[in-house]
Design a protein around this motif. Structure first.
Motif, short mmCIF file in Angstrom:
data_model
loop_
_atom_site.label_atom_id
_atom_site.label_comp_id
_atom_site.label_asym_id
_atom_site.label_seq_id
_atom_site.Cartn_x
_atom_site.Cartn_y
_atom_site.Cartn_z
N VAL A 128 0.85 -1.19 0.00
CA VAL A 128 0.00 0.00 0.00
C VAL A 128 0.89 1.25 0.00
CG1 VAL A 128 -1.84 1.23 1.19
CG2 VAL A 128 -1.73 -1.26 1.35
N TYR A 129 0.58 2.16 -0.91
CA TYR A 129 1.28 3.45 -0.99
C TYR A 129 0.27 4.56 -0.78
CZ TYR A 129 5.35 1.15 -3.04
OH TYR A 129 6.44 0.36 -3.25
N VAL A 130 0.69 5.63 -0.11
CA VAL A 130 -0.12 6.83 0.02
C VAL A 130 0.59 7.93 -0.76
CG1 VAL A 130 0.95 7.51 2.21
CG2 VAL A 130 -1.30 8.39 1.62
N HIS A 131 -0.18 8.71 -1.53
CA HIS A 131 0.36 9.75 -2.40
C HIS A 131 -0.27 11.09 -2.05
CE1 HIS A 131 1.66 6.43 -5.01
NE2 HIS A 131 0.46 5.96 -4.83
N CYS A 132 0.53 12.13 -2.00
CA CYS A 132 0.04 13.48 -1.77
C CYS A 132 -0.62 13.99 -3.05
CB CYS A 132 1.20 14.41 -1.38
SG CYS A 132 0.68 16.13 -1.17
N GLY A 133 -1.76 14.65 -2.89
CA GLY A 133 -2.50 15.16 -4.05
C GLY A 133 -2.16 16.59 -4.43
N HIS A 134 -1.21 17.22 -3.74
CA HIS A 134 -0.85 18.61 -4.06
C HIS A 134 0.07 18.60 -5.29
CE1 HIS A 134 0.44 22.72 -3.73
NE2 HIS A 134 -0.46 22.90 -2.77
N PRO A 135 -0.24 19.39 -6.31
CA PRO A 135 0.57 19.37 -7.54
C PRO A 135 2.01 19.83 -7.34
CG PRO A 135 -1.12 21.08 -7.66
CD PRO A 135 -1.38 20.29 -6.42
N VAL A 141 -8.53 7.87 4.25
CA VAL A 141 -8.21 9.21 3.75
C VAL A 141 -8.21 10.25 4.87
CG1 VAL A 141 -10.56 9.89 3.09
CG2 VAL A 141 -8.58 10.79 1.84
N ARG A 142 -9.05 10.12 5.88
CA ARG A 142 -9.11 11.10 6.96
C ARG A 142 -7.93 10.99 7.93
NH1 ARG A 142 -13.96 9.56 5.63
NH2 ARG A 142 -14.35 7.90 7.12
N ILE A 143 -7.21 9.89 7.87
CA ILE A 143 -6.12 9.63 8.80
C ILE A 143 -4.81 10.26 8.33
CG2 ILE A 143 -4.73 7.79 9.83
CD1 ILE A 143 -7.23 6.02 9.57
N PHE A 144 -4.63 10.38 7.02
CA PHE A 144 -3.34 10.80 6.47
C PHE A 144 -3.37 12.23 5.96
CE2 PHE A 144 -3.20 6.22 6.23
CZ PHE A 144 -1.92 5.95 6.67
N ALA A 145 -2.24 12.91 6.14
CA ALA A 145 -1.99 14.23 5.57
C ALA A 145 -0.50 14.28 5.22
CB ALA A 145 -2.34 15.33 6.56
N CYS A 146 -0.15 15.09 4.28
CA CYS A 146 1.24 15.16 3.83
C CYS A 146 2.06 16.05 4.77
CB CYS A 146 1.30 15.70 2.41
SG CYS A 146 2.98 15.82 1.77
N SER A 147 3.07 15.47 5.39
CA SER A 147 3.92 16.23 6.31
C SER A 147 4.84 17.19 5.54
CB SER A 147 4.76 15.28 7.16
OG SER A 147 5.56 14.45 6.36
N HIS A 148 5.19 16.87 4.30
CA HIS A 148 6.02 17.77 3.50
C HIS A 148 5.27 19.06 3.17
CE1 HIS A 148 9.21 14.81 2.83
NE2 HIS A 148 8.24 13.92 2.66
N CYS A 149 3.99 18.92 2.82
CA CYS A 149 3.18 20.10 2.51
C CYS A 149 2.95 20.94 3.77
CB CYS A 149 1.84 19.68 1.90
SG CYS A 149 1.98 19.14 0.19
N ARG A 170 -3.78 21.93 2.69
CA ARG A 170 -3.97 20.48 2.75
C ARG A 170 -4.80 20.01 1.57
NH1 ARG A 170 -5.88 16.81 7.87
NH2 ARG A 170 -6.08 14.90 6.69
N ARG A 171 -4.29 19.04 0.88
CA ARG A 171 -4.98 18.44 -0.26
C ARG A 171 -5.27 16.97 0.07
NH1 ARG A 171 -4.32 21.40 -5.21
NH2 ARG A 171 -4.12 23.55 -4.52
N PRO A 172 -6.22 16.37 -0.61
CA PRO A 172 -6.51 14.97 -0.33
C PRO A 172 -5.34 14.07 -0.73
CG PRO A 172 -7.95 15.81 -2.07
CD PRO A 172 -7.11 16.95 -1.60
#
Length: 99
Positions: free
Chosen positions: A16-23, A52-60, A67-69
């Protein structure tokens, strides 16, 4: 009741991979399913809406971006599936006859 649980994802040996949705970011991280089970429980859902509600991008967040999905990719255990399919495979051609 979730359609698919974390325990089922682990049993299927899916990656399983999680990807940031911010361009401006688009970072990707491989998730440790066992760690998710330890934190959320084996009966927690593993579908997009469950996670989806658990994860957020720490880099962003560190860069001050909005915050993007996030998005998830589930990769089946192709090697295991192929091995199971070919477990009883035997060649069907006869090598004794000349071509």
């Amino acid at each position: 009741m979730p359609q698919k649980t974390l325990a089922e994802t682990l049993a299927a040996r899916e990656t399983v991979y999680v990807h940031c949705g911010h361009p401006a970011c688009c970072k990707s991280t491989k998730l440790d399913v066992q760690t998710l089970i330890d934190r959320l429980g084996p009966d927690h859902g593993s579908m997009h809406d469950d996670l989806v509600r658990i994860f957020a991008c720490s880099h962003c967040k560190a860069a001050g971006r909005d915050r993007r999905p996030v998005f998830f990719t589930f990769i089946p255990d192709y090697e295991g599936q192929q091995g199971e399919r070919n477990r009883d495979w035997k060649p069907t051609f006869d090598r004794t006859k000349p071509a």
